[in-house]
Design an enzyme around this catalytic site. Sequence first.
Site, short mmCIF file in Angstrom:
data_model
loop_
_atom_site.label_atom_id
_atom_site.label_comp_id
_atom_site.label_asym_id
_atom_site.label_seq_id
_atom_site.Cartn_x
_atom_site.Cartn_y
_atom_site.Cartn_z
N GLY A 17 0.84 -1.21 0.00
CA GLY A 17 0.00 0.00 0.00
C GLY A 17 0.87 1.25 0.00
O GLY A 17 1.86 1.31 0.71
N VAL A 30 18.08 7.76 -3.87
CA VAL A 30 18.73 8.04 -5.16
C VAL A 30 19.83 9.09 -4.97
O VAL A 30 20.96 8.93 -5.46
CB VAL A 30 17.69 8.51 -6.21
N ARG A 78 0.72 -4.91 -4.89
CA ARG A 78 0.83 -6.05 -3.97
C ARG A 78 1.02 -7.28 -4.87
O ARG A 78 0.15 -7.58 -5.68
CB ARG A 78 -0.44 -6.19 -3.15
N ASP A 109 4.73 -4.69 6.13
CA ASP A 109 5.02 -6.05 6.57
C ASP A 109 5.26 -7.04 5.40
O ASP A 109 6.28 -7.72 5.33
CB ASP A 109 3.80 -6.47 7.41
N THR A 131 4.39 2.51 5.89
CA THR A 131 2.98 2.13 5.87
C THR A 131 2.22 3.04 6.83
O THR A 131 2.74 3.37 7.90
CB THR A 131 2.76 0.65 6.29
N ASP A 133 -0.09 2.19 8.58
CA ASP A 133 -0.65 1.38 9.66
C ASP A 133 0.19 1.39 10.95
O ASP A 133 -0.31 0.97 11.99
CB ASP A 133 -0.81 -0.08 9.22
N ASP A 135 2.46 -0.63 11.79
CA ASP A 135 2.33 -2.00 12.30
C ASP A 135 3.58 -2.85 12.12
O ASP A 135 3.50 -4.07 12.01
CB ASP A 135 1.11 -2.69 11.67
N ARG A 177 -5.54 -1.80 9.10
CA ARG A 177 -5.52 -3.27 9.04
C ARG A 177 -5.73 -3.84 10.44
O ARG A 177 -6.75 -3.51 11.06
CB ARG A 177 -4.20 -3.75 8.43
N GLY A 191 -10.68 14.34 19.32
CA GLY A 191 -11.49 14.50 20.54
C GLY A 191 -12.67 13.55 20.59
O GLY A 191 -13.73 13.90 21.12
O1 F6P Z 1 -1.58 -1.25 4.68
C1 F6P Z 1 -2.15 -0.04 4.33
C2 F6P Z 1 -3.62 -0.19 4.09
O2 F6P Z 1 -4.14 1.05 3.68
C3 F6P Z 1 -4.44 -0.75 5.27
O3 F6P Z 1 -4.70 0.23 6.24
C4 F6P Z 1 -5.65 -1.27 4.57
O4 F6P Z 1 -6.28 -2.28 5.31
C5 F6P Z 1 -5.07 -1.81 3.30
O5 F6P Z 1 -3.86 -1.12 3.06
C6 F6P Z 1 -5.93 -1.67 2.06
O6 F6P Z 1 -5.26 -2.33 1.03
P1 F6P Z 1 -5.58 -2.20 -0.52
O7 F6P Z 1 -4.91 -0.96 -1.02
O8 F6P Z 1 -4.96 -3.41 -1.12
O9 F6P Z 1 -7.06 -2.14 -0.66
#
Ligand code: F6P
Length: 325
Positions: A17, A30, A78, A109, A131, A133, A135, A177, A191
Amino acid sequence: MEATHGINRIGVMTSGGDAPGMNAIIRAVVRTACANKIEVKGIKRGYEGLLSGDIIDMNARSVSEIIQRGGTMLLTARSTDMMTPEGQEKAANICRFLGLDALVVAGGDGSTRGALALSRLGVNTVCIPATIDLDLPCSDYTIGFDSAVNTAMEAITKIRDTSSSHERCSVVEVMGRDSGYLALWCAMTGGAEDVLLPELSTSEDEVIRRIIENRARGKRHNLVVVAEGMFRAVALAKKIQDMTGIETRPSILGYLQRGGAPSALDRVHASMMGYEAVKLIMEKQFNKVVIFKDGAYSHMDIEEGLKAEHKFNDTMYHIARMLAI
Ligand code: F6P
């Protein structure tokens, strides 16, 4: 500058992503390489482009005017092929064919796992966590998180206006995610009265009880932030409305969280991590992930980095909820 490091050519890709700041990473990789007389191949669409040979030559001018742009100039994807042993073998052979002394992979990840597979096949890799996320537990920061929070905060602030005008309950679903950090930061900065995170198992009934309590305390509207890995906003909003009689509206922020210009924080971290990645390569420290830990840039073996545990500290969660009393 005399090239004494023995590195002639590297590749760079963004994968998975997209995240605001990926362009700033590419620019830093670069330009650090160019400043040290290292040739750079830009690999388009992440591992997909590597497997299909979609590769460009890059120089200092190819990365002009990109530090401020969202998305990634190298495109991203991906790759399901890269999850197979055959795909990984093919990708490693292409890296060898291209004569890459090392490959820099910026992504989350899954992208880091791809780099680990390549490193096991003898390709020198260095990863940069990127990312929205947040994560990758080995690093306190992943590129894109701050920009995504700012974008979501702006949207939530607007939702808050209409929610309060109509005395409604708003349920806002944010990305992340299986990680709740994005939701938690959105709740704190927006808030919100409540936030539902995958790391904490709050039930729907509990959320509803808290909404009723809030109304009893004199609150005329409610803002509930939901992490996508926990509940879906549409279903939850319906349940809240059915159970409480309070008009409730769902909003799914979706992909707008991944777009837009990177924040100052993302530009700085991306520039520093991009530089660190090439520095590691010149020091022949391969198969590493660049991390930001305890306020400093550092690195870990990719394998160790991927094993790091996701330890969720719920202090911020309790404070965010207490402040919305
Ligand atoms: O990992 C980044 C993210 O935006 C997540 O927050 C989300 O669940 C996922 O990618 C969505 O993936 P895609 O772009 O494949 O729909």
